[in-house]
Design a protein around this motif. Structure first.
Motif, PDB file in Angstrom:
ATOM      1  N   THR A 137       0.765  -1.177  -0.085  1.00  0.00           N
ATOM      2  CA  THR A 137       0.030  -0.181  -0.156  1.00  0.00           C
ATOM      3  C   THR A 137       0.984   1.214  -0.090  1.00  0.00           C
ATOM      4  O   THR A 137       1.809   1.476   0.671  1.00  0.00           O
ATOM      5  N   PHE A 138       0.468   2.206  -1.015  1.00  0.00           N
ATOM      6  CA  PHE A 138       1.335   3.147  -0.987  1.00  0.00           C
ATOM      7  C   PHE A 138       0.628   4.548  -0.675  1.00  0.00           C
ATOM      8  O   PHE A 138       1.288   5.702  -0.817  1.00  0.00           O
ATOM      9  N   SER A 139      -0.316   4.480   0.152  1.00  0.00           N
ATOM     10  CA  SER A 139      -1.075   5.537   0.774  1.00  0.00           C
ATOM     11  C   SER A 139      -0.064   6.545   1.624  1.00  0.00           C
ATOM     12  O   SER A 139      -0.698   7.729   1.624  1.00  0.00           O
ATOM     13  N   ASN A 168      -3.139   3.232  -6.395  1.00  0.00           N
ATOM     14  CA  ASN A 168      -1.769   3.287  -6.234  1.00  0.00           C
ATOM     15  C   ASN A 168      -1.231   3.807  -7.408  1.00  0.00           C
ATOM     16  O   ASN A 168      -0.153   3.411  -7.822  1.00  0.00           O
TER      17      ASN A 168
END
Length: 116
Positions: free
Chosen positions: A28-30, A77
């Protein structure tokens, strides 16, 4: 396995537009800031644009300000670079990156060629 895959590069005439995409996967790149650099063979890597984790803050190199727009879709993403009014000097390989703390991830790059 973390991957950043760029797409959307190609050949365009001066004054034209391209939209680059960078799809990130493997985590997850949040929480990550994401952005774009570019680098021509034999030259130093040049910062292009950056967007923070929420998408609420952006930063651009002076050379692209007013012509390029960075955005991101947190749900998928994906980070985008809309490039308008392209110039021959924008010709090079564009790399997507994601960064958080000491963690950096990079894509393989996509070629952009602007003909005069």
């Amino acid at each position: 396995q973390v991957q950043l895959v760029e797409s959307g590069g190609g050949l365009v005439q001066a004054g034209g537009s391209l939209r680059l995409s960078c799809a990130a996967s493997g985590r997850t790149f949040s929480s990550y800031d994401m952005g774009w650099y570019r680098q021509a063979p034999g030259k130093e890597r040049e910062f292009v644009a950056r967007i923070n984790w929420s998408g609420g803050s952006t930063l651009y190199a002076e050379s692209v300000k007013g012509r390029f727009t960075i955005s991101r879709d947190i749900a998928t993403n994906t980070v985008y670079l809309q490039m308008n009014s392209l110039k021959p000097e924008d010709t090079t390989i564009y790399y997507c990156y994601a960064t958080w703390g000491r963690q950096d991830y990079w894509g393989q790059g996509t070629q952009v060629t602007v003909s005069s």
